[in-house]
Design a protein around this motif. Structure first.
Motif, PDB file in Angstrom:
ATOM      1  N   ASP A   1     -18.726   0.740  45.092  1.00 13.37           N
ATOM      2  CA  ASP A   1     -17.439   0.253  45.585  1.00 13.37           C
ATOM      3  C   ASP A   1     -17.528  -1.233  45.918  1.00 13.37           C
ATOM      4  O   ASP A   1     -16.605  -1.996  45.623  1.00 13.37           O
ATOM      5  CB  ASP A   1     -16.999   1.041  46.820  1.00 13.37           C
ATOM      6  CG  ASP A   1     -16.614   2.470  46.504  1.00 13.37           C
ATOM      7  OD1 ASP A   1     -16.280   2.762  45.335  1.00 13.37           O
ATOM      8  OD2 ASP A   1     -16.643   3.308  47.432  1.00 13.37           O
TER       9      ASP A   1
ATOM     10  N   ALA B   1     -12.704  -6.399  34.899  1.00 13.45           N
ATOM     11  CA  ALA B   1     -13.371  -5.093  34.933  1.00 13.45           C
ATOM     12  C   ALA B   1     -14.333  -4.930  33.765  1.00 13.45           C
ATOM     13  O   ALA B   1     -15.443  -4.419  33.936  1.00 13.45           O
ATOM     14  CB  ALA B   1     -12.335  -3.976  34.925  1.00 13.45           C
TER      15      ALA B   1
ATOM     16  N   ALA C   1      -9.835   0.417  41.283  1.00 11.22           N
ATOM     17  CA  ALA C   1     -11.224   0.803  41.564  1.00 11.22           C
ATOM     18  C   ALA C   1     -11.538   2.178  40.990  1.00 11.22           C
ATOM     19  O   ALA C   1     -12.605   2.384  40.384  1.00 11.22           O
ATOM     20  CB  ALA C   1     -11.483   0.769  43.064  1.00 11.22           C
TER      21      ALA C   1
ATOM     22  N   ILE D   1     -11.912   1.924  37.238  1.00 11.54           N
ATOM     23  CA  ILE D   1     -13.187   1.303  36.854  1.00 11.54           C
ATOM     24  C   ILE D   1     -14.312   2.318  36.954  1.00 11.54           C
ATOM     25  O   ILE D   1     -15.159   2.418  36.067  1.00 11.54           O
ATOM     26  CB  ILE D   1     -13.467   0.052  37.710  1.00 11.54           C
ATOM     27  CG1 ILE D   1     -12.468  -1.050  37.364  1.00 11.54           C
ATOM     28  CG2 ILE D   1     -14.911  -0.425  37.528  1.00 11.54           C
ATOM     29  CD1 ILE D   1     -12.495  -2.245  38.303  1.00 11.54           C
ATOM     30  N   LYS D   2     -14.307   3.128  38.013  1.00  9.94           N
ATOM     31  CA  LYS D   2     -15.351   4.156  38.149  1.00  9.94           C
ATOM     32  C   LYS D   2     -15.275   5.186  37.028  1.00  9.94           C
ATOM     33  O   LYS D   2     -16.294   5.583  36.476  1.00  9.94           O
ATOM     34  CB  LYS D   2     -15.250   4.830  39.519  1.00  9.94           C
ATOM     35  CG  LYS D   2     -15.755   3.945  40.621  1.00  9.94           C
ATOM     36  CD  LYS D   2     -15.948   4.743  41.895  1.00  9.94           C
ATOM     37  CE  LYS D   2     -16.604   3.855  42.912  1.00  9.94           C
ATOM     38  NZ  LYS D   2     -17.966   4.193  43.186  1.00  9.94           N
TER      39      LYS D   2
ATOM     40  N   PRO E   1     -21.237   0.684  38.821  1.00 14.15           N
ATOM     41  CA  PRO E   1     -20.931  -0.178  39.963  1.00 14.15           C
ATOM     42  C   PRO E   1     -20.570   0.612  41.223  1.00 14.15           C
ATOM     43  O   PRO E   1     -19.908   1.638  41.153  1.00 14.15           O
ATOM     44  CB  PRO E   1     -19.730  -0.998  39.485  1.00 14.15           C
ATOM     45  CG  PRO E   1     -19.059  -0.113  38.481  1.00 14.15           C
ATOM     46  CD  PRO E   1     -20.170   0.640  37.815  1.00 14.15           C
TER      47      PRO E   1
ATOM     48  N   ILE F   1     -17.514  -3.356  42.747  1.00 11.43           N
ATOM     49  CA  ILE F   1     -16.157  -3.437  42.195  1.00 11.43           C
ATOM     50  C   ILE F   1     -15.315  -4.397  43.019  1.00 11.43           C
ATOM     51  O   ILE F   1     -14.632  -5.264  42.471  1.00 11.43           O
ATOM     52  CB  ILE F   1     -15.509  -2.037  42.121  1.00 11.43           C
ATOM     53  CG1 ILE F   1     -16.242  -1.172  41.094  1.00 11.43           C
ATOM     54  CG2 ILE F   1     -14.023  -2.144  41.784  1.00 11.43           C
ATOM     55  CD1 ILE F   1     -15.856   0.287  41.105  1.00 11.43           C
TER      56      ILE F   1
ATOM     57  N   LEU G   1     -17.483  -6.839  34.440  1.00  8.69           N
ATOM     58  CA  LEU G   1     -18.308  -6.107  35.403  1.00  8.69           C
ATOM     59  C   LEU G   1     -19.084  -4.994  34.714  1.00  8.69           C
ATOM     60  O   LEU G   1     -20.306  -4.880  34.870  1.00  8.69           O
ATOM     61  CB  LEU G   1     -17.426  -5.517  36.516  1.00  8.69           C
ATOM     62  CG  LEU G   1     -18.103  -4.490  37.430  1.00  8.69           C
ATOM     63  CD1 LEU G   1     -19.244  -5.115  38.222  1.00  8.69           C
ATOM     64  CD2 LEU G   1     -17.079  -3.839  38.351  1.00  8.69           C
TER      65      LEU G   1
END
Length: 153
Positions: free
Chosen positions: A120, A108, A141, A144-145, A118, A123, A111
């Motif tokens: 979906d 992550a 996910a 990460i968002k 990012p 990710i 990324l």
């Protein structure tokens, strides 16, 4: 012969045999145990580290292959849970059994280092090589968002 490289921003020298997997050099010789052994075949992602900023599998990377390069482990995110990813992981209750956490966080962070917003799909693609036995992919996910939003300010 010693292999010299940078580990979490500091120069280090490893004296293990050239074909020793980086994972064991990091854990056994250099004493950083956050990077985990999972499958030993680069299939699960538990051993993910950054090699010059890119995610790599420490379980199959011989230490000789990283001579002169920069390696970052889970310890590079800090130990106080103040990194945006760590905070988001806690907020979304991502950690369950712990098997995949270091590898997931390292994938992550790689990324987010290259993509501050990012999608979906981004990710899913970035995280696709990291397995979670507990099935917390939706929470990963979402975390990460959230971390991306915090990092964008």
């Amino acid at each position: 012969m010693a292999t010299n490289f940078t580990l979490n921003g500091r120069p280090v020298s490893a004296n293990s045999d050239a074909d020793t997997p980086l994972l064991w050099v990091i854990r056994d010789e250099l004493g950083l145990t956050g990077t985990k052994f999972g499958c030993g075949a680069a299939l699960c992602g538990a051993c993910t580290v950054h090699v010059n900023g890119q995610p790599g599998r420490a379980c199959v990377t011989p230490v000789s292959a990283i001579a002169g390069q920069s390696i970052a482990t889970i310890e590079s995110l800090g130990s106080t849970n103040t990194h945006p990813l760590q905070k988001a992981w806690i907020k979304h209750d991502v950690p369950q059994c712990g098997y995949c956490q270091s590898g997931q966080l390292m994938a992550a962070s790689a990324l987010l280092a290259k993509n501050k917003n990012p999608s979906d799909k981004d990710i899913e693609e970035a995280m696709s090589g990291n397995l979670c036995r507990c099935g917390t992919y939706g929470r990963i996910a979402a975390a990460i968002k959230d971390a991306a939003a915090e990092m964008r300010g």
